[in-house]
Scaffold this active site. Structure first.
Site, PDB file in Angstrom:
ATOM      1  N   ASP A  88       1.906 -13.345   0.796  1.00  0.00           N
ATOM      2  CA  ASP A  88       2.829 -12.432   0.012  1.00  0.00           C
ATOM      3  C   ASP A  88       3.771 -13.159  -0.622  1.00  0.00           C
ATOM      4  O   ASP A  88       4.207 -14.429  -0.255  1.00  0.00           O
ATOM      5  CB  ASP A  88       3.244 -11.332   1.124  1.00  0.00           C
ATOM      6  CG  ASP A  88       3.503  -9.864   0.387  1.00  0.00           C
ATOM      7  OD1 ASP A  88       3.519  -9.794  -0.900  1.00  0.00           O
ATOM      8  OD2 ASP A  88       3.750  -8.980   1.037  1.00  0.00           O
ATOM      9  N   ASP A 100       0.622  -1.782  -4.033  1.00  0.00           N
ATOM     10  CA  ASP A 100       1.165  -1.338  -2.869  1.00  0.00           C
ATOM     11  C   ASP A 100       0.899   0.168  -2.978  1.00  0.00           C
ATOM     12  O   ASP A 100       1.129   0.630  -1.889  1.00  0.00           O
ATOM     13  CB  ASP A 100       2.613  -1.632  -2.496  1.00  0.00           C
ATOM     14  CG  ASP A 100       2.832  -2.890  -1.742  1.00  0.00           C
ATOM     15  OD1 ASP A 100       1.924  -3.524  -1.489  1.00  0.00           O
ATOM     16  OD2 ASP A 100       4.035  -3.367  -1.656  1.00  0.00           O
TER      17      ASP A 100
HETATM   18  C1  GLA Z   1       4.492  -6.108   0.478  1.00  0.00           C
HETATM   19  C2  GLA Z   1       2.971  -5.960   0.307  1.00  0.00           C
HETATM   20  C3  GLA Z   1       2.670  -4.933   1.447  1.00  0.00           C
HETATM   21  C4  GLA Z   1       3.046  -5.424   2.874  1.00  0.00           C
HETATM   22  C5  GLA Z   1       4.494  -5.334   2.722  1.00  0.00           C
HETATM   23  C6  GLA Z   1       4.947  -6.087   4.109  1.00  0.00           C
HETATM   24  O1  GLA Z   1       5.228  -5.110   0.112  1.00  0.00           O
HETATM   25  O2  GLA Z   1       2.567  -5.935  -1.026  1.00  0.00           O
HETATM   26  O3  GLA Z   1       1.193  -4.814   1.382  1.00  0.00           O
HETATM   27  O4  GLA Z   1       2.428  -6.403   3.367  1.00  0.00           O
HETATM   28  O5  GLA Z   1       4.862  -6.536   1.782  1.00  0.00           O
HETATM   29  O6  GLA Z   1       6.282  -6.445   4.265  1.00  0.00           O
END
Ligand code: GLA
Length: 699
Positions: free
Chosen positions: A449, A519
């Site tokens: 990420d 997300d």
């Molecule tokens: C980001 C990612 C999510 C998740 C969160 C965890 O927002 O896009 O999918 O993994 O971080 O903190």
């Protein structure tokens, strides 16, 4: 032959459907001649002297060029800007020679007064209609040369009135597709975040009059995951100039004696008949030439991800429970998302401390991985390597390891700082820590990420004269780290995520096996996000989770609607399985198993966008493998009593008779000709209605 060279210094690059041509003109400069439908007769490109009444116009602005350089009576956006040690700030080149090797043409240009060389690379991917452009600059002298702008490529289209399709998104609203007419002046698509970002994608789609199945489409995608810039300049001289590459804002690369600087690749494509062919050609190109092995040819597993089910509240007991449930419905890969490491109880702490939290997992990860093994499932973990929280052991030990100005406080994004990846020790720390994690535990998958943009871009170690190179160095270091880890652990599968789809680009695709496109898992929003994504990126890389609805501020939607939406990509489950009823578990099991059956068609087949909600009142997408098809249709809510829709599938055999099965039940039989021309009637008659239709040839 993909690369043809005429006696009159004309170069013609041919792909299956397209041609791209340029020449060396009377001044020894590269003049763009043509980009479009395939032309085989190279002798038709005459390379006559370019004549233009000088007077009030600069000939260089009038001419369509392959390599324009700042200065020298060029007032348009140019693709190269350089500063020599004596203060000269233009590049006046002449063509020197060219070479051809493995379908790659390399043209050498040289400054007429300084020992600076520019190599223009053109790799022709004939089978998939892609021409790959890159550039390399080489300092053959003894003095430092500053490169202040270096695009990967320049090309142009004749006339005016071009339409641009791109995506203007933000966190939770990725791939928001838009179309606009390009008027006079410059249209700029860019990122200044240090990574790709959601605001624009490093790609472009241009057309005059095109739809899914008709019209000429010209497109390009940059293989770069850092600051990028695409400039589309409508010149007054009846052409649209197109430049794409690393962003020149706050960029400078000091080229020392003998050193070279190479750009990322720019992939240029041409479709003679619409967006459908463009998307499928890009998917094929990705699979053959970009995606890393060994995953490129393997379908992605059905994954479970814990994020929306537990957020940071992960622990051995709860994860074991989820594993058991995930196994029951046929999940193949179980991924524990954020929260498992350091003091990561929320997003204020822990990033940088990549060791398992002993209070949450007193026995380490072994109980999870052993349980998974017993079910024949794989295990994956979430990490965010480029980051550190102020509240972390890593930051307390190495406050100098972040980008910062000594004179100012560092701004936080999601309560975190960005590690200075230009430092060797930071690179070694990250490679070492992730290598240790992968070696000590049975881990098959990593979700990488990246949740903030870069600020205070300065390094404690790098000389001040190099500060403007940090943006570029960061992206290179990011590639270096993942490449090193892949070499150490060649079987691990990697997913690229940056607050959702902030790192969906062809640079990342060289290193990662899949993308997390957003997300936002709201199934209705997801339909348009997935549609936008699908224009230039492969379905195989499009992870899609089924998540809970009706809680956490989410709209309530039927489980079947959510399942169908996620089956349109690489299926994942993000539900809190502990809270699902038996009935829901049965449905999940049934559809996970169905998905496995149709998965090769979805991940490797041809994609056809048949209908789009805002335009057609229904959303329909088809996947086919030349023999059979699967099609998903979605309705948000019936309006004005419209509940029957007709969609026209593509790629069927006109003479074959197809059994139409909806949700596994045989409905009708139709000929391919009927389905493709008259259409397939689909009835959707309630809020959030959806269906899965299979078209199976009668044997
Ligand atoms: C980001 C990612 C999510 C998740 C969160 C965890 O927002 O896009 O999918 O993994 O971080 O903190």
């Amino acid at each position: 032959m993909a690369i043809l060279i005429g006696e009159n210094n004309v170069f013609l690059l041919n792909t299956k459907n397209g041609s791209y041509s340029f020449c060396v003109d009377q001044e020894g400069l590269l003049r763009h001649l043509y980009w479009g439908s395939r032309i085989d007769a190279i002798e038709d490109f005459k390379n006559e002297p370019f004549v233009w009444e000088q007077g009030f116009h600069s000939i260089y602005d009038v001419k369509r060029e392959e390599c324009s350089s700042f200065g020298t009576m060029r007032f348009k956006e140019t693709s190269f800007k350089v500063a020599y040690a004596d203060g000269t700030r233009d590049f006046r080149y002449r063509y020197v020679k060219h070479t051809i090797e493995n379908d790659e043409l390399t043209v050498l240009l040289e400054d007429t007064a300084f020992p600076l060389q520019m190599y223009l690379h053109y790799k022709v991917h004939e089978d998939v209609d892609i021409i790959e452009k890159r550039r390399t600059v080489k300092n053959c002298g003894n003095e430092v040369v500053s490169v202040e702008r270096l695009h990967s490529g320049e090309c142009s289209l004749p006339g005016a009135g071009w339409n641009l399709k791109n995506f203007n998104g933000m966190w939770n609203s990725d791939f928001d597709a838009y179309e606009q007419k390009i008027m006079g002046g410059k249209t700029v698509l860019e990122s200044l975040r240090g990574a790709t970002g959601h605001v624009a994608n490093p790609s472009f789609i241009l057309y005059q009059n095109a739809g899914e199945t008709y019209g000429e489409v010209y497109y390009g995608a940059l293989a770069w995951s850092g600051n990028f810039k695409i400039v589309l300049e409508q010149t007054p001289y009846a052409y649209l100039n197109i430049l794409a590459g690393i962003n020149d804002t706050d960029f400078e690369w000091r080229l020392t004696a003998g050193a070279t600087l190479e750009t990322p690749a720019l992939y240029l494509g041409y479709s003679p008949d619409g967006f459908d062919r463009m998307s499928n050609a890009m998917a094929e190109f990705s699979r053959r030439y970009v995606m890393p092995q060994p995953m490129a040819d393997q379908p992605l597993s059905v994954l479970y991800n814990s994020w929306e089910a537990t957020y940071f509240d992960v622990n051995e007991q709860a994860q074991l429970q989820l594993i058991e449930k995930a196994a029951q419905i046929g999940v193949e890969l179980f991924v524990m998302d954020d929260g498992w490491f350091g003091q990561r109880h929320n997003d204020h702490a822990g990033l940088g401390d990549w060791h398992v939290n002993a209070a949450k997992f007193p026995n380490g990860l072994a109980p999870l991985t052993q349980k998974l093994q017993s079910y024949g499932m794989q295990f994956g973990l979430w990490i965010e390597p480029e980051m550190v929280n102020r509240d972390s052991d890593l930051y307390r030990a190495h406050p100098d390891w972040i980008y910062h100005y000594a004179s100012r406080p560092v701004m936080e994004g999601r309560y975190q700082y960005m590690l200075d990846l230009t430092r060797r020790d930071v690179q070694q720390y990250l490679i070492g820590e992730i290598d240790r994690l992968l070696t000590e535990n049975d881990i098959s998958y990593i979700k990488w990420d990246m949740n903030r943009g870069m600020s205070e871009v300065a390094s404690a170690l790098l000389d001040r004269s190099e500060s403007k190179s940090i943006w570029y160095r960061h992206t290179k270091a990011f590639y270096h780290i993942i490449q090193s880890l892949k070499a150490l652990h060649p079987k691990v599968e990697w997913e690229a995520c940056a607050s959702g789809g902030g790192r969906v680009d062809y640079g990342a695709m060289h290193y990662f096996d899949e993308f997390w496109p957003s997300d936002n898992t709201d199934p209705l929003d997801r339909l348009s996000i997935q549609e936008g994504y699908s224009y230039l990126y492969p379905i195989k890389y499009m992870r899609a989770w089924v998540t809970d609805s009706g809680s956490n501020g989410k709209r309530a939607m039927p489980l079947l609607f959510r399942l169908h939406g996620s089956m349109c990509g690489a299926l994942g489950i993000g539900l809190n399985l502990n809270e699902r009823t038996e009935e829901e578990m049965e449905l999940l099991k049934k559809y996970v198993s169905l998905y496995k059956e149709i998965r090769p068609m979805i991940q490797f087949g041809q994609l056809h966008r048949l209908a789009s909600l805002p335009v057609d009142g229904v959303q329909a997408v088809q996947y086919e493998n030349g023999k059979e098809s699967v099609l998903f249709a979605f309705l948000d809510h019936p309006s004005r009593w419209r509940t029957v829709f007709s969609v026209r599938p593509r790629g069927l055999d006109a003479k074959t008779c197809y059994r139409v099965e909806i949700e596994g039940q045989l409905q009708q039989k139709y000929s391919g000709a009927f389905l493709m021309n008259s259409g397939l009637p689909i009835s959707l008659n309630h809020d959030y209605a959806s269906c899965m239709v299979r078209l199976l040839p009668e044997s």
